[in-house]
Scaffold this motif. Structure first.
Motif, PDB file in Angstrom:
ATOM      1  N   ASP A 107       0.873  -1.168   0.000  1.00 35.80           N
ATOM      2  CA  ASP A 107       0.000   0.000   0.000  1.00 35.80           C
ATOM      3  C   ASP A 107       0.914   1.223   0.000  1.00 35.80           C
ATOM      4  OD1 ASP A 107      -2.145  -1.611   0.123  1.00 35.80           O
ATOM      5  OD2 ASP A 107      -2.976  -0.816   1.981  1.00 35.80           O
ATOM      6  N   LEU A 154      -4.396   2.278 -13.194  1.00 39.30           N
ATOM      7  CA  LEU A 154      -4.325   1.083 -12.367  1.00 39.30           C
ATOM      8  C   LEU A 154      -5.527   0.193 -12.649  1.00 39.30           C
ATOM      9  CD1 LEU A 154      -3.325   2.546  -8.900  1.00 39.30           C
ATOM     10  CD2 LEU A 154      -1.859   1.403 -10.557  1.00 39.30           C
ATOM     11  N   THR A 169      -7.774  -2.022 -10.891  1.00 33.82           N
ATOM     12  CA  THR A 169      -8.111  -2.304  -9.490  1.00 33.82           C
ATOM     13  C   THR A 169      -9.127  -3.429  -9.383  1.00 33.82           C
ATOM     14  OG1 THR A 169      -9.859  -0.668  -9.541  1.00 33.82           O
ATOM     15  CG2 THR A 169      -7.719   0.092  -8.809  1.00 33.82           C
ATOM     16  N   ILE A 219      -9.391  -5.585  -6.279  1.00 37.28           N
ATOM     17  CA  ILE A 219      -9.919  -5.052  -5.031  1.00 37.28           C
ATOM     18  C   ILE A 219     -11.393  -4.698  -5.172  1.00 37.28           C
ATOM     19  CG2 ILE A 219      -9.591  -3.245  -3.308  1.00 37.28           C
ATOM     20  CD1 ILE A 219      -7.052  -4.575  -3.380  1.00 37.28           C
ATOM     21  N   THR A 220     -11.753  -4.045  -6.283  1.00 35.65           N
ATOM     22  CA  THR A 220     -13.108  -3.522  -6.400  1.00 35.65           C
ATOM     23  C   THR A 220     -13.986  -4.307  -7.370  1.00 35.65           C
ATOM     24  OG1 THR A 220     -12.426  -2.052  -8.167  1.00 35.65           O
ATOM     25  CG2 THR A 220     -12.326  -1.178  -5.929  1.00 35.65           C
ATOM     26  N   THR A 225      -4.323   7.383 -12.207  1.00 40.43           N
ATOM     27  CA  THR A 225      -3.722   7.745 -10.929  1.00 40.43           C
ATOM     28  C   THR A 225      -2.627   8.766 -11.168  1.00 40.43           C
ATOM     29  OG1 THR A 225      -2.666   6.877  -8.958  1.00 40.43           O
ATOM     30  CG2 THR A 225      -2.086   5.830 -11.007  1.00 40.43           C
ATOM     31  N   VAL A 234      -2.406   4.143  -3.524  1.00 45.64           N
ATOM     32  CA  VAL A 234      -2.510   2.901  -4.299  1.00 45.64           C
ATOM     33  C   VAL A 234      -2.522   1.731  -3.315  1.00 45.64           C
ATOM     34  CG1 VAL A 234      -1.388   3.766  -6.370  1.00 45.64           C
ATOM     35  CG2 VAL A 234      -0.021   2.741  -4.578  1.00 45.64           C
ATOM     36  N   THR A 261      -3.186  -4.195  -6.780  1.00 45.62           N
ATOM     37  CA  THR A 261      -3.618  -3.563  -8.032  1.00 45.62           C
ATOM     38  C   THR A 261      -2.497  -3.696  -9.063  1.00 45.62           C
ATOM     39  OG1 THR A 261      -2.873  -1.444  -7.191  1.00 45.62           O
ATOM     40  CG2 THR A 261      -5.201  -1.928  -6.986  1.00 45.62           C
TER      41      THR A 261
END
Lengths: 746, 50
Positions: free
Chosen positions: A294, A304, A306, A309-310, A318, A324, A328
């Motif tokens: 992180d 990125l 992601t 994560i999402t 970014t 961040v 990712t």
């Protein structure tokens, strides 16, 4: 593990091109093995047959420094040794990679060697028990024949002594797995199946020794040893099935050891293992590299991915000062990051914790065999005791006779068939699934799969293939060719999809990439641009749907390219087949509402939820469990990992991230969704066979227990009954391997 | 009948030799890669085996 000196040398010597940055540093994994030799263990992916083994071993053996190269086809591990500096590791690994096989360093210390040793110990015990069973049985047959002819007591006594000589040491050696487990159970105050097994074997052996010394007619050495032999077969099969799955899971874990490029104070670049990186350090993330910490962006602009994560399919831009997260994927340009959290403190670790919490809840599931054993063990003890007391007090028999009968009851009720009933089916089922590309990781997965009534899917990467494809409708071929010539120069997923759509187009020279914006190419007529709406100088449009790229240039009308993430080829068919079999289907996605709605409609899924966070998914699964549903969760992303652990059983495609594959009970390969259907169908059939097997075992007991209690079971009867019931159970399990193809969609 | 007095020990000894051979094979790693061993027999010999 990594010697810092060697790592620095290797890191500085190598140019920091993205290709080498994504690769682990093999030099750090080389271990000296004496006499100037180095050794290295690698995991080689994509090895399927002897031909691959031969190619790899030959290629390595042709290099002069290599002294040993052997690839294990079962575990896909390559053991390498060479004379010379540790740095040769890099060349040797490259040699294998150049043949087309991706490799990853593998640290034997990371993996539990204890499990593998237990399997070998079981095999040794099995060999000893098998030897003893065969030889004692040979002598016993002579004794049994002697009952009908006129064998003298002296000869019989001699044969009994020989049996004792073989059986007693064999029992002492081969019975240890059972004795140990029984002792542990008794120490913690409960009883398991190993308690009556140990009791039966020890009592039978002790009683037989006593009879031998007293010159008695019947001894049970053969029963005791055969019992151990059959039970060890069951144990060994069970252990092997688990071991195979574990080996595969370990392979996945080992692939995760990627080092981080750290920028030290003096500007040198050092490759460090992720666990040696601390907050405040500056690290570099190349384009195409997965970020391991992180942090906060110090310099650089990029995009990125992601989705881990999402679950979001679109890359997020970014810029400096943006946070961040570990996990990712950095897409377009190198980033310099300041580390804020590592290891246990990262968002990634938080998700892992969420997952472990959910997993603990599931661990309460008790295997069917154990549930049966819990009921069965006290029953067996009670019966044997009642027989002993009944013969002693009601019939007034001498205690030796009473004890011998009680021992016969213990032997005959001993769960030989019961011990084989479940593992035999599981081994055949998992072997069958493995042959078709599905890997069962949890031993109880089949049992839990068999009672599933609801299937919950994730969207991206599970129902879809998880990579964007160009929508070709109304596309101008000339514009596509031009765009593809630019797109070929980029690693951005949309650009790659565009380049894939026109593979014949060569990449143009002089394409420049502008992170977060797009690509440009200066031509004699002017500048060609391929990229986002903003990059192409077009007005923002809130209603824009899905990912898109624009191509603009001098004297051209702006051309729009849209992308979609198409569902797997057989997704609709599989979902329809599941619904036809009475499964409730749901779709839980972290993606945007519109994308989820469209896919749900296309596949005929009525219940769906969009924009779910990992916690939302877990909450929904718990709500379903609260309604008494048994849920199969199918998902691939990191955001699915907690949900995978929370569901009563879970499944992941092999393209999923490691952690999801670790959390899932089963992993399936290939681009089709068909394995999901095949798995639930096979699980139901396997469960039916397990139940049949248990009933067969009980049926056998129902016939033989009265005989044993009545004192009619001689060693000969016991031997025949035990062997035949075991064979019946194994034969029944084999039906699973023979029968038709359950996964067919027809 | 006195023949069995030495025939049984001989039979047992032979069996034990077999058991010892198996345990040795297990220990020396011959059972580590059953899939690979089945394929290796088909490889052609190379001039310089390593």
């Amino acid at each position: 593990m990594t010697t810092p000196g060697a790592a620095t040398a290797a890191g500085a010597a190598r140019d920091l091109d993205p290709e080498s940055l994504g690769r682990p540093d093999f030099t750090g994994y080389a271990r000296p093995r004496g006499e100037g030799e180095q050794s290295l263990d690698l995991i080689v992916e994509g090895v399927h047959c002897g031909g691959c083994v031969q190619r790899i071993e030959r290629a390595l053996a042709r290099r002069d420094e290599v002294t040993h190269a052997r690839l294990n086809l079962t575990t896909r591990r390559l053991a390498l040794a060479w004379r010379g500096p540790p740095e040769s590791a890099e060349h040797l690994a490259r040699t294998v990679e150049d043949l087309g096989y991706p490799v990853a360093p593998y640290e034997p210390a990371r993996l539990s060697a204890a499990e593998g040793r237990a399997e070998t110990q079981l095999l040794r015990a099995l060999a000893v028990a098998g030897f003893a069973a065969g030889n004692v049985m040979l002598l016993s047959v002579a004794v049994w024949a002697g009952h009908f002819q006129d064998m003298g007591p002296a000869t019989r006594g001699l044969l009994h002594w020989f049996s004792a000589l073989i059986a007693l040491p064999a029992i002492a050696y081969a019975g240890r797995p059972f004795f140990r487990s029984a002792l542990q159970a008794l120490k913690s105050g409960h009883t398991n199946m190993d308690v009556p097994i140990s009791l039966a074997v020890l009592l039978a052996a002790g009683m037989s020794l006593f009879e031998t010394m007293a010159g008695g007619r019947h001894v049970y050495f053969d029963s005791a040893v055969t019992l151990l032999f059959f039970l060890l077969i069951g144990r060994y099969l069970d252990r092997r099935a688990r071991g195979k799955a574990r080996a595969a899971a370990e392979r996945l874990l080992a692939l995760d050891t990627r080092p981080v490029t750290v920028l030290s104070e003096d500007g040198a670049r050092v490759l460090l293992p992720a666990e040696q990186v601390g907050p405040g350090m500056t690290v570099l993330a190349a384009a195409g590299e997965r970020i391991a910490v992180d942090g906060r962006v110090r310099a650089g602009r990029s995009e990125l991915d992601t989705s881990l994560i999402t679950g979001e399919t679109l890359p997020a831009p970014t810029q400096p000062d943006d946070p961040v997260f570990a996990g990712t994927l950095n897409l377009t340009a190198p980033l310099t990051l300041e580390v804020t959290a590592v290891g246990e403190d990262t968002l990634l670790a938080e998700i892992v914790r969420l997952m472990e919490l959910a997993e603990q809840r599931r661990a309460r599931y008790v295997e069917l065999a154990d549930r049966v054993a819990r009921l069965y063990a006290p029953l067996v003890h009670g019966l044997a005791l009642a027989t002993f007391l009944g013969w002693t007090f009601l019939l007034g028999a001498p205690w030796q006779t009473a004890l011998l009968t009680a021992v016969a009851v213990l032997i005959i009720t001993c769960p030989c068939a019961l011990g084989l009933a479940v593992p035999a089916v599981q081994v055949i089922a998992s072997g069958r699934l493995l042959g078709r590309g599905t890997l069962l990781k949890s031993a109880t997965a089949l049992e839990r799969l068999a009672v599933v009534d609801t299937v919950v899917f994730d969207k991206t990467g599970t129902l879809t293939e998880g990579r964007p494809e160009l929508s070709r409708e109304g596309l101008d071929r000339e514009a596509l060719g031009l765009a593809a010539s630019l797109a070929g120069a980029s690693r951005h997923p949309l650009a790659r999809a565009l380049a894939r759509a026109a593979p014949e187009v060569p990449v143009a020279d002089g394409v420049r990439e502008h992170p977060g914006l797009g690509l440009s190419l200066t031509t004699p007529e002017g500048e060609l641009r391929l990229g986002s709406r903003v990059w192409s100088g077009l007005p923002e449009d809130e209603a824009a749907e899905g990912p898109e790229l624009w191509l603009t240039g001098p004297g051209r009308a702006p051309q729009r390219f849209t992308f979609a993430d198409p569902p797997r080829a057989d997704a609709a068919a599989v979902i329809a087949a599941l619904q036809a079999r009475g499964f409730a289907i749901e779709l839980l996605s972290g993606d945007r509402r519109r994308a989820v709605a469209r896919l749900a409609e296309a596949l005929g899924v009525a219940k769906w939820r969009a924009a779910c966070s990992p916690a939302d998914k877990v909450a929904r699964l718990e709500a379903l469990a609260g309604q008494g549903r048994r849920v199969l969760m199918v998902g691939d992303g990191l955001n699915d990992a907690p949900a995978l652990a929370a569901a009563s059983v879970s499944l992941s495609p092999s393209s999923a991230v490691d952690i999801s594959q670790t959390a899932a009970d089963a992993v399936f390969q290939g681009r089709r969704l068909g394995p999901v259907l095949e798995l639930v169908t096979l699980a139901r059939r396997a469960q039916r066979l397990v139940k049949q097997n248990l009933w067969l075992a009980f049926g056998y007991n129902a016939v033989t227990i009265p005989l044993a209690v009545a004192g009619l079971v001689t060693p000969l009867v016991a031997a025949i009954a035990m062997s035949s019931s075991s064979l019946v159970v194994i034969g029944n399990a084999l039906r699973l391997a023979r029968s038709g193809r359950p996964g067919d969609l027809r | 009948m006195s023949g069995i007095l030495y025939l049984i020990p001989i039979a047992l000894l032979l069996g034990l030799i077999g058991l010892a051979a198996f345990l040795w094979a297990l220990k020396s790693g011959q059972y580590d890669d059953l899939d690979g061993a089945a394929q290796r027999i088909l490889f052609d010999d190379e001039d310089e085996p390593k």
